[in-house]
Write a protein that holds these residues in place. Structure first.
Motif, PDB file in Angstrom:
ATOM      1  N   PHE A   8       0.837  -1.196   0.000  1.00 37.52           N
ATOM      2  CA  PHE A   8       0.000   0.000   0.000  1.00 37.52           C
ATOM      3  C   PHE A   8       0.875   1.249   0.000  1.00 37.52           C
ATOM      4  CE2 PHE A   8      -1.825   3.434   2.560  1.00 37.52           C
ATOM      5  CZ  PHE A   8      -2.930   3.759   1.783  1.00 37.52           C
ATOM      6  N   PHE A   9       1.848   1.293   0.896  1.00 39.60           N
ATOM      7  CA  PHE A   9       2.702   2.479   0.985  1.00 39.60           C
ATOM      8  C   PHE A   9       3.650   2.604  -0.212  1.00 39.60           C
ATOM      9  CE2 PHE A   9       1.545   2.281   5.550  1.00 39.60           C
ATOM     10  CZ  PHE A   9       0.933   3.525   5.603  1.00 39.60           C
ATOM     11  N   ILE A  10       4.113   1.485  -0.731  1.00 36.92           N
ATOM     12  CA  ILE A  10       4.937   1.540  -1.950  1.00 36.92           C
ATOM     13  C   ILE A  10       4.102   2.071  -3.116  1.00 36.92           C
ATOM     14  CG2 ILE A  10       6.111   0.141  -3.695  1.00 36.92           C
ATOM     15  CD1 ILE A  10       7.080  -1.659  -1.391  1.00 36.92           C
ATOM     16  N   GLY A  11       2.893   1.567  -3.260  1.00 41.57           N
ATOM     17  CA  GLY A  11       2.006   2.034  -4.326  1.00 41.57           C
ATOM     18  C   GLY A  11       1.629   3.493  -4.165  1.00 41.57           C
ATOM     19  N   LEU A  12       1.360   3.907  -2.923  1.00 42.48           N
ATOM     20  CA  LEU A  12       0.994   5.298  -2.667  1.00 42.48           C
ATOM     21  C   LEU A  12       2.167   6.235  -2.947  1.00 42.48           C
ATOM     22  CD1 LEU A  12      -1.156   7.265  -1.605  1.00 42.48           C
ATOM     23  CD2 LEU A  12      -0.250   6.845   0.690  1.00 42.48           C
ATOM     24  N   ALA A  13       3.336   5.897  -2.429  1.00 46.88           N
ATOM     25  CA  ALA A  13       4.514   6.742  -2.638  1.00 46.88           C
ATOM     26  C   ALA A  13       4.937   6.758  -4.102  1.00 46.88           C
ATOM     27  CB  ALA A  13       5.667   6.254  -1.763  1.00 46.88           C
ATOM     28  N   GLY A  14       4.907   5.612  -4.744  1.00 48.69           N
ATOM     29  CA  GLY A  14       5.286   5.541  -6.154  1.00 48.69           C
ATOM     30  C   GLY A  14       4.336   6.308  -7.051  1.00 48.69           C
ATOM     31  N   SER A  15       3.048   6.162  -6.817  1.00 47.35           N
ATOM     32  CA  SER A  15       2.085   6.885  -7.650  1.00 47.35           C
ATOM     33  C   SER A  15       2.131   8.384  -7.366  1.00 47.35           C
ATOM     34  CB  SER A  15       0.673   6.333  -7.443  1.00 47.35           C
ATOM     35  OG  SER A  15       0.260   6.486  -6.101  1.00 47.35           O
ATOM     36  N   ALA A  16       2.385   8.774  -6.129  1.00 44.80           N
ATOM     37  CA  ALA A  16       2.529  10.200  -5.820  1.00 44.80           C
ATOM     38  C   ALA A  16       3.763  10.784  -6.518  1.00 44.80           C
ATOM     39  CB  ALA A  16       2.608  10.418  -4.319  1.00 44.80           C
ATOM     40  N   ALA A  17       4.841  10.020  -6.545  1.00 44.31           N
ATOM     41  CA  ALA A  17       6.058  10.479  -7.229  1.00 44.31           C
ATOM     42  C   ALA A  17       5.828  10.604  -8.731  1.00 44.31           C
ATOM     43  CB  ALA A  17       7.214   9.522  -6.944  1.00 44.31           C
ATOM     44  N   ILE A  18       5.165   9.620  -9.325  1.00 46.42           N
ATOM     45  CA  ILE A  18       4.865   9.673 -10.755  1.00 46.42           C
ATOM     46  C   ILE A  18       3.963  10.866 -11.056  1.00 46.42           C
ATOM     47  CG2 ILE A  18       3.646   8.490 -12.637  1.00 46.42           C
ATOM     48  CD1 ILE A  18       4.650   5.840 -11.315  1.00 46.42           C
ATOM     49  N   PHE A  19       2.950  11.072 -10.211  1.00 51.56           N
ATOM     50  CA  PHE A  19       2.055  12.212 -10.388  1.00 51.56           C
ATOM     51  C   PHE A  19       2.834  13.525 -10.310  1.00 51.56           C
ATOM     52  CE2 PHE A  19      -0.510  15.593  -8.538  1.00 51.56           C
ATOM     53  CZ  PHE A  19      -1.545  15.668  -9.451  1.00 51.56           C
ATOM     54  N   ALA A  20       3.710  13.651  -9.325  1.00 52.21           N
ATOM     55  CA  ALA A  20       4.472  14.890  -9.141  1.00 52.21           C
ATOM     56  C   ALA A  20       5.395  15.163 -10.332  1.00 52.21           C
ATOM     57  CB  ALA A  20       5.273  14.821  -7.850  1.00 52.21           C
ATOM     58  N   VAL A  21       6.056  14.132 -10.822  1.00 54.37           N
ATOM     59  CA  VAL A  21       6.967  14.306 -11.960  1.00 54.37           C
ATOM     60  C   VAL A  21       6.202  14.750 -13.198  1.00 54.37           C
ATOM     61  CG1 VAL A  21       8.418  13.041 -13.606  1.00 54.37           C
ATOM     62  CG2 VAL A  21       8.761  12.752 -11.147  1.00 54.37           C
ATOM     63  N   PHE A  22       5.124  14.077 -13.524  1.00 51.84           N
ATOM     64  CA  PHE A  22       4.396  14.422 -14.739  1.00 51.84           C
ATOM     65  C   PHE A  22       3.599  15.707 -14.584  1.00 51.84           C
ATOM     66  CE2 PHE A  22       5.452  10.058 -15.782  1.00 51.84           C
ATOM     67  CZ  PHE A  22       5.874  10.219 -17.085  1.00 51.84           C
ATOM     68  N   LEU A  37      -4.980   8.516  -5.662  1.00 51.51           N
ATOM     69  CA  LEU A  37      -3.745   7.793  -5.363  1.00 51.51           C
ATOM     70  C   LEU A  37      -3.907   6.885  -4.144  1.00 51.51           C
ATOM     71  CD1 LEU A  37      -1.098  10.595  -6.007  1.00 51.51           C
ATOM     72  CD2 LEU A  37      -2.017   8.910  -7.586  1.00 51.51           C
ATOM     73  N   ILE A  38      -4.808   7.242  -3.230  1.00 50.02           N
ATOM     74  CA  ILE A  38      -5.078   6.377  -2.075  1.00 50.02           C
ATOM     75  C   ILE A  38      -5.708   5.073  -2.550  1.00 50.02           C
ATOM     76  CG2 ILE A  38      -6.438   6.152   0.043  1.00 50.02           C
ATOM     77  CD1 ILE A  38      -6.058   9.208   0.380  1.00 50.02           C
ATOM     78  N   PHE A  39      -6.641   5.181  -3.498  1.00 47.21           N
ATOM     79  CA  PHE A  39      -7.249   3.971  -4.060  1.00 47.21           C
ATOM     80  C   PHE A  39      -6.221   3.147  -4.829  1.00 47.21           C
ATOM     81  CE2 PHE A  39     -10.864   6.957  -3.761  1.00 47.21           C
ATOM     82  CZ  PHE A  39     -11.576   6.266  -2.790  1.00 47.21           C
ATOM     83  N   PHE A  40      -5.286   3.827  -5.473  1.00 52.76           N
ATOM     84  CA  PHE A  40      -4.204   3.130  -6.169  1.00 52.76           C
ATOM     85  C   PHE A  40      -3.371   2.337  -5.164  1.00 52.76           C
ATOM     86  CE2 PHE A  40      -0.150   2.621  -8.288  1.00 52.76           C
ATOM     87  CZ  PHE A  40      -0.523   2.325  -9.588  1.00 52.76           C
ATOM     88  N   GLY A  41      -3.081   2.941  -4.016  1.00 55.27           N
ATOM     89  CA  GLY A  41      -2.346   2.237  -2.964  1.00 55.27           C
ATOM     90  C   GLY A  41      -3.104   1.020  -2.461  1.00 55.27           C
ATOM     91  N   PHE A  42      -4.418   1.167  -2.244  1.00 59.32           N
ATOM     92  CA  PHE A  42      -5.239   0.028  -1.821  1.00 59.32           C
ATOM     93  C   PHE A  42      -5.213  -1.078  -2.875  1.00 59.32           C
ATOM     94  CE2 PHE A  42      -7.602   2.864   1.177  1.00 59.32           C
ATOM     95  CZ  PHE A  42      -7.327   2.128   2.323  1.00 59.32           C
ATOM     96  N   ALA A  43      -5.303  -0.692  -4.129  1.00 64.30           N
ATOM     97  CA  ALA A  43      -5.266  -1.686  -5.203  1.00 64.30           C
ATOM     98  C   ALA A  43      -3.928  -2.417  -5.215  1.00 64.30           C
ATOM     99  CB  ALA A  43      -5.525  -1.016  -6.547  1.00 64.30           C
ATOM    100  N   CYS A  44      -2.830  -1.688  -5.035  1.00 61.44           N
ATOM    101  CA  CYS A  44      -1.516  -2.338  -5.002  1.00 61.44           C
ATOM    102  C   CYS A  44      -1.415  -3.310  -3.838  1.00 61.44           C
ATOM    103  CB  CYS A  44      -0.412  -1.282  -4.907  1.00 61.44           C
ATOM    104  SG  CYS A  44      -0.140  -0.393  -6.438  1.00 61.44           S
ATOM    105  N   GLY A  45      -1.910  -2.897  -2.673  1.00 60.64           N
ATOM    106  CA  GLY A  45      -1.877  -3.777  -1.508  1.00 60.64           C
ATOM    107  C   GLY A  45      -2.697  -5.036  -1.721  1.00 60.64           C
ATOM    108  N   ALA A  46      -3.901  -4.874  -2.241  1.00 64.08           N
ATOM    109  CA  ALA A  46      -4.767  -6.031  -2.469  1.00 64.08           C
ATOM    110  C   ALA A  46      -4.205  -6.952  -3.544  1.00 64.08           C
ATOM    111  CB  ALA A  46      -6.163  -5.557  -2.861  1.00 64.08           C
ATOM    112  N   LEU A  47      -3.702  -6.375  -4.619  1.00 66.53           N
ATOM    113  CA  LEU A  47      -3.120  -7.211  -5.673  1.00 66.53           C
ATOM    114  C   LEU A  47      -1.885  -7.958  -5.180  1.00 66.53           C
ATOM    115  CD1 LEU A  47      -3.472  -4.842  -8.760  1.00 66.53           C
ATOM    116  CD2 LEU A  47      -4.645  -7.016  -8.396  1.00 66.53           C
ATOM    117  N   ALA A  48      -1.098  -7.328  -4.318  1.00 65.39           N
ATOM    118  CA  ALA A  48       0.098  -7.990  -3.782  1.00 65.39           C
ATOM    119  C   ALA A  48      -0.275  -9.185  -2.914  1.00 65.39           C
ATOM    120  CB  ALA A  48       0.939  -7.003  -2.985  1.00 65.39           C
TER     121      ALA A  48
END
Length: 89
Positions: A8-22, A37-48
């Motif tokens: 969850f935290f890897i997905g949240l931090a990674g998606s926030a970084a990608i969002f910030a860069v673009f 991005l919070i939902f993206f983190g939840f999705a990453c956690g659940a998929l993992a």
């Protein structure tokens, strides 16, 4: 539970970084808080937990690819707009 939180935290931090860069690379001047991005983190956690731990980097890669595609389309459209002499009000 630990695996879910980690991804969850890897997905949240990674998606926030990608969002910030673009966001920085785009022509946008303002934005609101990207709560998606919070939902993206939840999705990453659940998929993992239920699919594979490799789902998190795969999802981040897809998100980065989509963001890159949108950035390139935006730049292409801006070039077309200025080259054709059109004026937006």
């Amino acid at each position: 539970m630990l695996e879910f939180l980690l991804h969850f935290f890897i997905g949240l931090a990674g998606s926030a970084a990608i969002f910030a860069v673009f966001f920085r690379l785009s022509a946008a001047r303002t934005t609101s808080v990207p709560f998606g991005l919070i939902f993206f983190g939840f999705a990453c956690g659940a998929l993992a937990v239920y699919v594979s731990p490799w789902a998190t980097p795969a999802a981040l890669l897809v998100y980065a690819a989509i963001s890159l595609k949108e950035l390139l389309e935006e730049r292409r459209d801006r070039r077309k707009g200025t080259a054709s002499g059109s004026c937006s009000l």
